[in-house]
Design a protein around this motif. Structure first.
Motif, PDB file in Angstrom:
ATOM      1  N   SER A 266     -11.808 -35.950   8.411  1.00 20.55           N
ATOM      2  CA  SER A 266     -12.944 -35.471   7.618  1.00 20.55           C
ATOM      3  C   SER A 266     -14.284 -35.855   8.242  1.00 20.55           C
ATOM      4  CB  SER A 266     -12.854 -36.024   6.184  1.00 20.55           C
ATOM      5  OG  SER A 266     -12.868 -37.439   6.177  1.00 20.55           O
ATOM      6  N   CYS A 295     -16.457 -39.805   1.708  1.00 15.77           N
ATOM      7  CA  CYS A 295     -15.152 -39.154   1.884  1.00 15.77           C
ATOM      8  C   CYS A 295     -14.041 -40.058   1.360  1.00 15.77           C
ATOM      9  CB  CYS A 295     -14.901 -38.832   3.357  1.00 15.77           C
ATOM     10  SG  CYS A 295     -15.832 -37.431   4.001  1.00 15.77           S
ATOM     11  N   THR A 362     -18.028 -34.017  -1.049  1.00 20.48           N
ATOM     12  CA  THR A 362     -18.132 -34.472   0.341  1.00 20.48           C
ATOM     13  C   THR A 362     -17.002 -33.929   1.198  1.00 20.48           C
ATOM     14  OG1 THR A 362     -19.100 -36.517  -0.524  1.00 20.48           O
ATOM     15  CG2 THR A 362     -18.528 -36.492   1.798  1.00 20.48           C
ATOM     16  N   LEU A 363     -15.803 -33.837   0.657  1.00 23.60           N
ATOM     17  CA  LEU A 363     -14.681 -33.299   1.425  1.00 23.60           C
ATOM     18  C   LEU A 363     -14.859 -31.801   1.686  1.00 23.60           C
ATOM     19  CD1 LEU A 363     -11.631 -35.221  -0.096  1.00 23.60           C
ATOM     20  CD2 LEU A 363     -12.849 -35.666   2.051  1.00 23.60           C
ATOM     21  N   SER A 366     -17.113 -31.613   4.520  1.00 23.97           N
ATOM     22  CA  SER A 366     -16.337 -31.809   5.752  1.00 23.97           C
ATOM     23  C   SER A 366     -15.634 -30.532   6.169  1.00 23.97           C
ATOM     24  CB  SER A 366     -15.307 -32.924   5.544  1.00 23.97           C
ATOM     25  OG  SER A 366     -15.926 -34.157   5.307  1.00 23.97           O
TER      26      SER A 366
END
Length: 421
Positions: A266, A295, A362-363, A366
């Motif tokens: 990530s 993450c 946040t993921l 990513s």
């Protein structure tokens, strides 16, 4: 005089810095009183070099915790089946041997139908092992406990499957197959330690001319799905070692893949887009460090497991990433990022969504940076996956079931914003 209790297939840095290091400690701090015979599983290896210095070497654990130097003398001798097949087969005669450990790479546990029982030795690791086991069976001796360290799921089960295939191919009889099933224990294991091997660019004084110096991080974890009495034979529990005997190996594998590997995957595309070269540099970069922590928080929150246990592992991962002795290049970690993201990060996104009714911000960021990296960066991946990532729109990429296993277009609006930011 210690008894030879362990047959070890592999003389590389990992086994010497993981299993042998642990057995050394078990000899020093507990009542194991055992030694290891190393079998060189391929024709060309390092056993001659190891034997030349009496099978004694130095291991250094290094990290932000400091440096711990230990002399390892648990290996009694080396055996090279390609040079002396009879000495290899003679190992079957010693009733003191109880354990077989191995690390023959992920490709090592594989069945080769071209192998013959009369080969001296069979080409693959399971074939060589079957030859030794059949000799043991003929002698009327007991079986072994197998502790494979190869990084494949169900490693013990896969090894046993290969051996039974050879037994059938070579016509070794139902009695031998029954002996394999009933007199041997094939454990499944999970190993976790970054072993950095011989420090070629450093001059380290260990007190003698040690050509087999080995280095690793401090962190170590060995999870074994084994029998209840294992620690009575291998007293790791008395030594302060991080060895876990459990029937829940899958849980620990999930924790490692999601938190350790998922953190890498990530973080890396975003880091490369920002021009950050190493994992250590990511920790020193304020933006990347904050991204990584965010993450990890979402990954831990997605797991339906003991929160304290997963948070402790996540903290340990951050310490490991900051290790000044490990220069882990982001570009090398970026290899095959699409398939890695599918296995390591996407499950956290989906489970977070299921658990909280919304996607982890946040993921998904990513995810967007992964797509941007394939379009603007320097990906190294399967040509088909690379072409789809480079030519498709974000929505087309997310809709591609062949890449992700399902249609992910419900995340399109958020991921589009992150991929173009």
């Amino acid at each position: 005089m210690r008894k030879e209790k362990v047959i070890q297939f592999g003389e590389g840095g990992f086994l010497r810095g993981f299993v042998d290091w642990m057995l050394q400690i078990a000899n020093e701090k507990a009542d194991f009183n055992g030694s290891v015979v190393v079998v060189q599983p391929i024709k060309n290896g390092m056993c001659d070099m190891l034997s030349a210095q009496g099978c004694v070497y130095t291991h250094l654990c290094r990290g932000v915790e400091g440096v711990d130097q230990k002399k390892i003398d648990v290996i009694s001798r080396c055996v090279k089946p390609y040079d002396d097949f009879d000495s290899y087969m003679a190992l079957a005669q010693n009733p003191d041997f109880r354990f077989i450990v191995s690390n023959t790479t992920e490709a090592g546990i594989a069945f080769n139908p071209e192998d013959k029982f009369t080969d001296k030795p069979a080409s693959g690791f399971p074939g060589k092992l079957t030859q030794l086991l059949y000799k043991r069976y003929e002698l009327g001796l007991g079986g072994f406990v197998f502790l494979p360290c190869e990084l494949i799921e169900n490693n013990g089960g896969e090894l046993k499957k290969c051996i039974l295939q050879y037994a059938e191919l070579w016509g070794l009889g139902e009695g031998f197959s029954a002996w394999i099933e009933n007199e041997n224990i094939f454990t499944n294991t999970l190993v976790d330690r970054i072993n950095t091997g011989y420090p070629r660019e450093e001059k380290i004084d260990v007190g003698f001319d040690d050509k087999m110096v080995n280095t690793s991080e401090y962190f170590h974890l060995w999870v074994i799905d084994g029998y209840e009495g294992l620690f009575s034979e291998l007293p790791f529990d008395k030594c302060g070692l991080n060895v876990i005997l459990t029937r829940e190996l899958k849980k620990y594998r999930t924790i490692k893949v999601r938190i350790l590997n998922g953190s890498h995957t990530s973080m890396i595309p975003y880091a490369l887009l920002r021009g950050v070269e190493t994992v250590g540099d990511c920790l020193a970069d304020e933006t990347m460090s904050a991204h990584l922590k965010a993450c990890q928080e979402e990954i831990v929150a997605s797991l339906d497991m003991d929160r304290q246990e997963t948070e402790e592992y996540a903290r340990a991962v951050m310490v490991r990433f900051a290790n000044p002795y490990i220069r882990h290049m982001c570009q090398s970690i970026a290899l095959n990022s699409v398939s890695k993201f599918k296995v390591r990060v996407l499950p956290s996104i989906l489970e977070y969504e299921k658990k909280y009714g919304k996607a982890p911000k946040t993921l998904l960021f990513s995810f967007g940076k992964l797509i941007e990296f394939y379009k603007k960066g320097t990906p190294n991946d399967d040509p088909t996956a690379t072409e789809k990532m480079q030519k498709g729109t974000v929505r087309e990429i997310l809709a591609d079931v062949s890449l992700w296993g399902e249609d992910l277009t419900r995340f399109a609006s958020e991921v589009e914003g992150y991929a173009n930011s």
